[in-house]
Design a protein around this motif. Sequence first.
Motif, PDB file in Angstrom:
ATOM      1  N   VAL A   1       0.856  -1.183   0.000  1.00  0.00           N
ATOM      2  CA  VAL A   1       0.000   0.000   0.000  1.00  0.00           C
ATOM      3  C   VAL A   1       0.890   1.232   0.000  1.00  0.00           C
ATOM      4  O   VAL A   1       1.959   1.257   0.627  1.00  0.00           O
ATOM      5  N   VAL A   2       0.433   2.267  -0.705  1.00  0.00           N
ATOM      6  CA  VAL A   2       1.256   3.466  -0.875  1.00  0.00           C
ATOM      7  C   VAL A   2       0.406   4.703  -0.640  1.00  0.00           C
ATOM      8  O   VAL A   2      -0.810   4.703  -0.879  1.00  0.00           O
ATOM      9  N   ASN A   3       1.042   5.754  -0.144  1.00  0.00           N
ATOM     10  CA  ASN A   3       0.371   7.039   0.048  1.00  0.00           C
ATOM     11  C   ASN A   3      -0.034   7.611  -1.305  1.00  0.00           C
ATOM     12  O   ASN A   3       0.682   7.461  -2.307  1.00  0.00           O
ATOM     13  N   GLU A   4      -1.169   8.263  -1.359  1.00  0.00           N
ATOM     14  CA  GLU A   4      -1.666   8.806  -2.622  1.00  0.00           C
ATOM     15  C   GLU A   4      -0.690   9.797  -3.254  1.00  0.00           C
ATOM     16  O   GLU A   4      -0.630   9.929  -4.483  1.00  0.00           O
ATOM     17  N   ASP A   5       0.105  10.497  -2.418  1.00  0.00           N
ATOM     18  CA  ASP A   5       1.019  11.503  -2.946  1.00  0.00           C
ATOM     19  C   ASP A   5       2.141  10.894  -3.794  1.00  0.00           C
ATOM     20  O   ASP A   5       2.799  11.595  -4.564  1.00  0.00           O
ATOM     21  N   ALA A   6       2.386   9.592  -3.641  1.00  0.00           N
ATOM     22  CA  ALA A   6       3.478   8.965  -4.394  1.00  0.00           C
ATOM     23  C   ALA A   6       3.202   8.938  -5.882  1.00  0.00           C
ATOM     24  O   ALA A   6       4.132   8.940  -6.706  1.00  0.00           O
ATOM     25  N   GLY A   7       1.922   8.875  -6.258  1.00  0.00           N
ATOM     26  CA  GLY A   7       1.571   8.909  -7.677  1.00  0.00           C
ATOM     27  C   GLY A   7       1.846   7.627  -8.419  1.00  0.00           C
ATOM     28  O   GLY A   7       2.068   7.640  -9.638  1.00  0.00           O
ATOM     29  N   VAL A   8       1.834   6.486  -7.723  1.00  0.00           N
ATOM     30  CA  VAL A   8       2.040   5.204  -8.395  1.00  0.00           C
ATOM     31  C   VAL A   8       0.925   4.235  -8.000  1.00  0.00           C
ATOM     32  O   VAL A   8       0.357   4.341  -6.908  1.00  0.00           O
ATOM     33  N   GLN A   9       0.604   3.315  -8.917  1.00  0.00           N
ATOM     34  CA  GLN A   9      -0.374   2.266  -8.646  1.00  0.00           C
ATOM     35  C   GLN A   9       0.153   0.891  -9.040  1.00  0.00           C
ATOM     36  O   GLN A   9      -0.459  -0.114  -8.687  1.00  0.00           O
ATOM     37  N   ASN A  10       1.287   0.862  -9.746  1.00  0.00           N
ATOM     38  CA  ASN A  10       1.836  -0.410 -10.215  1.00  0.00           C
ATOM     39  C   ASN A  10       3.358  -0.347 -10.143  1.00  0.00           C
ATOM     40  O   ASN A  10       3.988   0.668 -10.476  1.00  0.00           O
ATOM     41  N   LEU A  11       3.954  -1.445  -9.684  1.00  0.00           N
ATOM     42  CA  LEU A  11       5.406  -1.587  -9.638  1.00  0.00           C
ATOM     43  C   LEU A  11       5.777  -2.972 -10.160  1.00  0.00           C
ATOM     44  O   LEU A  11       5.039  -3.944  -9.921  1.00  0.00           O
ATOM     45  N   SER A  12       6.906  -3.043 -10.839  1.00  0.00           N
ATOM     46  CA  SER A  12       7.394  -4.361 -11.231  1.00  0.00           C
ATOM     47  C   SER A  12       8.013  -5.030 -10.015  1.00  0.00           C
ATOM     48  O   SER A  12       8.361  -4.374  -9.024  1.00  0.00           O
ATOM     49  N   LEU A  13       8.145  -6.348 -10.078  1.00  0.00           N
ATOM     50  CA  LEU A  13       8.731  -7.073  -8.957  1.00  0.00           C
ATOM     51  C   LEU A  13      10.155  -6.580  -8.684  1.00  0.00           C
ATOM     52  O   LEU A  13      10.563  -6.426  -7.524  1.00  0.00           O
ATOM     53  N   GLN A  14      10.889  -6.290  -9.753  1.00  0.00           N
ATOM     54  CA  GLN A  14      12.264  -5.822  -9.560  1.00  0.00           C
ATOM     55  C   GLN A  14      12.288  -4.430  -8.928  1.00  0.00           C
ATOM     56  O   GLN A  14      13.142  -4.135  -8.085  1.00  0.00           O
ATOM     57  N   GLN A  15      11.329  -3.566  -9.306  1.00  0.00           N
ATOM     58  CA  GLN A  15      11.262  -2.240  -8.698  1.00  0.00           C
ATOM     59  C   GLN A  15      10.977  -2.331  -7.202  1.00  0.00           C
ATOM     60  O   GLN A  15      11.540  -1.578  -6.404  1.00  0.00           O
ATOM     61  N   VAL A  16      10.093  -3.275  -6.808  1.00  0.00           N
ATOM     62  CA  VAL A  16       9.804  -3.467  -5.390  1.00  0.00           C
ATOM     63  C   VAL A  16      11.074  -3.874  -4.651  1.00  0.00           C
ATOM     64  O   VAL A  16      11.398  -3.339  -3.572  1.00  0.00           O
ATOM     65  N   ARG A  17      11.824  -4.809  -5.219  1.00  0.00           N
ATOM     66  CA  ARG A  17      13.058  -5.267  -4.573  1.00  0.00           C
ATOM     67  C   ARG A  17      14.084  -4.130  -4.487  1.00  0.00           C
ATOM     68  O   ARG A  17      14.781  -3.980  -3.474  1.00  0.00           O
ATOM     69  N   ASP A  18      14.158  -3.302  -5.530  1.00  0.00           N
ATOM     70  CA  ASP A  18      15.117  -2.194  -5.515  1.00  0.00           C
ATOM     71  C   ASP A  18      14.735  -1.141  -4.483  1.00  0.00           C
ATOM     72  O   ASP A  18      15.605  -0.509  -3.872  1.00  0.00           O
ATOM     73  N   ILE A  19      13.436  -0.924  -4.293  1.00  0.00           N
ATOM     74  CA  ILE A  19      12.995   0.055  -3.285  1.00  0.00           C
ATOM     75  C   ILE A  19      13.398  -0.405  -1.899  1.00  0.00           C
ATOM     76  O   ILE A  19      13.951   0.365  -1.096  1.00  0.00           O
ATOM     77  N   TYR A  20      13.129  -1.685  -1.576  1.00  0.00           N
ATOM     78  CA  TYR A  20      13.460  -2.178  -0.237  1.00  0.00           C
ATOM     79  C   TYR A  20      14.973  -2.395  -0.075  1.00  0.00           C
ATOM     80  O   TYR A  20      15.480  -2.453   1.049  1.00  0.00           O
TER      81      TYR A  20
END
Length: 543
Positions: free
Chosen positions: A349-368
């Motif tokens: 779940v993400v704050n509305e201000d982030a402006g995203v609704q979809n992430l790739s699996l690799q993007q999720v791993r890179d964020i964490y």
Amino acid sequence: MSFGFEWDFGSIVAALSVAIPMLAFVWEFVVVRRKRLGYRVQMDTLATDTAHAPNADVLARMHEDGRPLTEPSFVLLRVENAGLTEIVEGDYLTPQNDWTGIRVTFRDRRVVGLAVTELSQPELRDFFIAQVDGVTTEAEGFGISEEDGAGVIRLPKVKLNTGAHYKVLAVLERSSGNPGDRFSKPVFRADVAGRSNRWVRWVSRLKLARTESHTFASRPALVGIALLTTAVLVQSSIALFWRQSPPPLDCVGGTLRLHGSTAFAPAVSEAAGKYAELCGGKGAAVPLGPGTFRGSTEGVNALERAGEGAGISGGAGLGDHIAFTDGRAIGDHPRLLARPIAYSLFTLVVNEDAGVQNLSLQQVRDIYAEKITNWSEVGGASVPVNLVNRHRGSGTRTALEERVLSSEGGPRTEVPEATVGDCSALGRDEPGGCEVGDTETLLREVADVPGALGHSEASGAATADDVVQVRIDGIPATLSGVEDGRYPYWQIEFAYTYGEPPADSIAAAFLRYLTDQGGKDVLREFGDRPCSETRFPLLCEPA
């Protein structure tokens, strides 16, 4: 063989549906109709009302000794034995020397003449006529008279077999009142007595039963029919509109203490409430409150403390405590036994201000992995990424690390440590992270913190305000996505007990309810798939 039965509202209505018609039958055909003298006013009309047909006005011009009758009217009466036993002369409740058994009074009218028009048996004729000195005349008790200005028809004490009847046709005229006023209905005065004994003496006090032409049963019978109809409607409404989950096959009383996952808490709490309601008659209680569920690891620890405090030894088990975890419990717990219950959906779940609704699996791993620190790097707003995580040991966090952040066959990737102790300290200038203790708090902080990203049980996130559920590789959090292998963020929900709970304990009964009875419906309502519906229930893996 023994049969058990428990009363509930539906059972009471069903019993009444049977009892009411039986009582109505007994009343109508055994008690009331044992000795019943009935009547019907089959006609009571003014002669002038018939003057609409050709030549019918002759009826309105009837005379008596050359005098025209004033507003003449016709009355046809039917008297019958409507009971189950014969009516004899001694049954009429009038003095022994009074040969009249029934008196019919007509207010504001005078009886001009009458005749017996129909006899069900020719022998009844002798009750109405007599031979006096070779002259045929009216029998004693039969004739017309006046009482207080009202016309009266006197009918004799006729012996009537069951079903026997006779009719009387009378001609009347107005004797008082204003011309054109509606006449009052005839008033019957008669009682009958029946044989009685010391058990049913009140039966002998039954009055004359009014059975007008539009009535097919006595008033008590009509009341019984109305009650029966009401009972049938209530029972049908219950069957159609008040559908409950089937009650547990083996309700067990006692007090059950629950612990564990805050993500799985809504589904378990709902199921526990239904179990307590269904088994309340056996004294079942499942107390729930803000401190009931504190996370998977804390739930397991609470279960171990309860077992040790109870002094459980040998192969015995604790029968009044259960802990639920998202995935298997971390660490060694040799006295605890795990049972897979369902697999649950989780979501980012993400704050509305982030402006995203979809992430790739690799993007999720890179964020964490803290390789991506601003949402603009993945096509979102220019807002730093702030991670709102559950505490270490949380099943939701563990499922994220095992199923999303770690590549298949590779080492487990962990969520980064918090940078602040209070989520409110996170800001818009630089990325950071914080930790919270339960799902509800996480959803609230994600909604409040700019650019926040968190992880939650899917059904809880679906009802949260001001947060956006993130799709992974374009796939939403759905059971079908898990079952076809496209959605990665899910986990098996386990129930832990301290040893094997006794079969007759409330813990064992609730687990049976949750896995094999009505509790499965509750799990489905919260988006979980019961393990009993998978191909291999003990593994609880998607098909």
